[in-house]
Enzyme design. Sequence first.
Site, PDB file in Angstrom:
ATOM      1  N   SER A 309       0.829  -1.199   0.000  1.00 36.58           N
ATOM      2  CA  SER A 309       0.000   0.000   0.000  1.00 36.58           C
ATOM      3  C   SER A 309       0.868   1.256   0.000  1.00 36.58           C
ATOM      4  O   SER A 309       1.707   1.435  -0.890  1.00 36.58           O
ATOM      5  CB  SER A 309      -0.958  -0.050   1.202  1.00 36.58           C
ATOM      6  OG  SER A 309      -1.963   0.927   1.118  1.00 36.58           O
ATOM      7  N   ASP A 365      -8.689  -5.436  -5.885  1.00 35.57           N
ATOM      8  CA  ASP A 365      -8.212  -4.404  -4.967  1.00 35.57           C
ATOM      9  C   ASP A 365      -8.334  -3.027  -5.620  1.00 35.57           C
ATOM     10  O   ASP A 365      -7.887  -2.810  -6.750  1.00 35.57           O
ATOM     11  CB  ASP A 365      -6.759  -4.683  -4.587  1.00 35.57           C
ATOM     12  CG  ASP A 365      -6.239  -3.764  -3.492  1.00 35.57           C
ATOM     13  OD1 ASP A 365      -7.025  -2.961  -2.951  1.00 35.57           O
ATOM     14  OD2 ASP A 365      -5.032  -3.847  -3.182  1.00 35.57           O
ATOM     15  N   HIS A 420      -7.618  -5.830  -0.045  1.00 34.80           N
ATOM     16  CA  HIS A 420      -6.379  -5.059   0.056  1.00 34.80           C
ATOM     17  C   HIS A 420      -5.422  -5.606   1.116  1.00 34.80           C
ATOM     18  O   HIS A 420      -4.254  -5.204   1.168  1.00 34.80           O
ATOM     19  CB  HIS A 420      -6.706  -3.599   0.380  1.00 34.80           C
ATOM     20  CG  HIS A 420      -5.531  -2.680   0.329  1.00 34.80           C
ATOM     21  ND1 HIS A 420      -4.700  -2.577  -0.772  1.00 34.80           N
ATOM     22  CD2 HIS A 420      -5.015  -1.824   1.254  1.00 34.80           C
ATOM     23  CE1 HIS A 420      -3.743  -1.693  -0.531  1.00 34.80           C
ATOM     24  NE2 HIS A 420      -3.907  -1.234   0.693  1.00 34.80           N
TER      25      HIS A 420
END
Length: 520
Positions: A309, A365, A420
């Site tokens: 991320s 995602d 995610h």
Amino acid sequence: MAMSTMIHNHLPAIPHTGVNRNKLVARAHQEAPVVDRPINGTKASKRAARLAESLSNLLHLHVEPPQRREVMKHYSSWDSFGDDEKHSTPTMSPKEVISDKWREIHGCTDWDSLLDPLHPCLRREILKYGEFAQATYDAFDFDPFSEYCGSCRFNSNKIFEKLGLDGKHGYKVCKYIYAMSHIDMPQWLNRTVHLGDTWSRDSNWMGFVAISDEGETRRIGRRDIVVAWRGTVAPSEWYEDFQRKLEPIGPGDDAKVEHGFHSIYTSKSEHTRYSKSSASEQVMKEVTRLVKLYKEKGEEVSLTITGHSLGGALALLNAYEVATAIPGLPISVISFGAPRVGNIAFRDQLHQMGVKILRVVVKQDLVPKMPGVVFNEGLQKFDEITGTLDWVYTHVGAELRLDVRSSPYLKHGFNLLGFHSQETYLHLVDGFVCQSSSFREDARRDVALVNKACDMLVDELRIPHCWYQMENKGLVRNAHGRWVKPKREAEDVPVPVGSQPNFHALDEIVESRRLQPVYV
């Protein structure tokens, strides 16, 4: 602080081609038949389902509605094994010596012919670096009631031991990285008179630098420096993440990057104890030191930067800076669920400097589709008409694309958090063979890890969602019978770079808050 006991019930992955999904789950976990009860739909749930469907169609997330379970009537031979045999299966593939092919595994050919099908040696290396990225979450103190919220819970000598990685991958942490981030602290913590003696309101622990030990160095054919960046946890980091303004990465530079990512990477302040130097300066100083140290010993040295991320975005900025400062150093980035970071000029400069980037993404995602959901690298097809647009975000490097639907153990409904999650990514990497193949039969990673911080595993596995937490949420019973927040061991108290901890003063601070005995 003791972590609650990890669940170690490895479940062998099973291909789902031509096999009923419920039978697959039954093979993995012996249990009584389960029947789904009808769900009474409400107007609110129908509206939510329509919204999810519309959003998924707009962003091409490829999700499926949850399927109703039927009675599981048949069990396979897997059920003849006892729990002890099921749970004694190794949770990782054997280590193979890759010293003769490390450059290819590290990306010198941009992983050509290694991704589809996925080479077993590359899969293992991706999982290794992915577990380093996951470690930055597992060790992070995100408890808003902790006086050290925003720090790492363990010192650098103990972090791998506490997380079960000690000896698993053959690396030693040699430096922690901190970044500026004005954390939204609870009011009670802002008022404490002792905050200045312990942790900082202006800094966050953002990851670590590690180095391969002698055994791992022999196995992989070079001395490998790893930088692992943590993803977003603190609310203020979310604000920084999504400002979406492009700014030059250097004075007069055509290469531009997202303002929020760049701010976290480069910000510093003389008024803070942990960020007098920026994350950029901290990591560059340590990487430069290690490269010089081992090159002077005549060793081959590589740098591998990883993150999930936000951590994947910081990894790209880090790679760009190191490639500029230390030309010729083999640099690879292995990112998971990372967003776009910069414009086309930024991408092109990374390529020209020889930085190798492998982006691991899950189709469902949302984060890798941002920023630039609409205006992105897809607009390059119009370059002849518009010219190169320097305000358009673009991805960089090779892509390993995964699909939640490939795993028989995962729910297929709309779950943005689950899609995610780094543990979802690692599960899918472990089971990936190629785009046209089913989940691999000999996947080794513990399936239960998927539900550490989300609810992605099918209910038949009976793995609680969000099960990973500190025992008793961090409280312990003291000698007087009261449940209290324990003090950290002196060696685990965060200490500003270049200073020595005053353990006696810290002990006095914590002891002064102790309550008196309980009388009943």
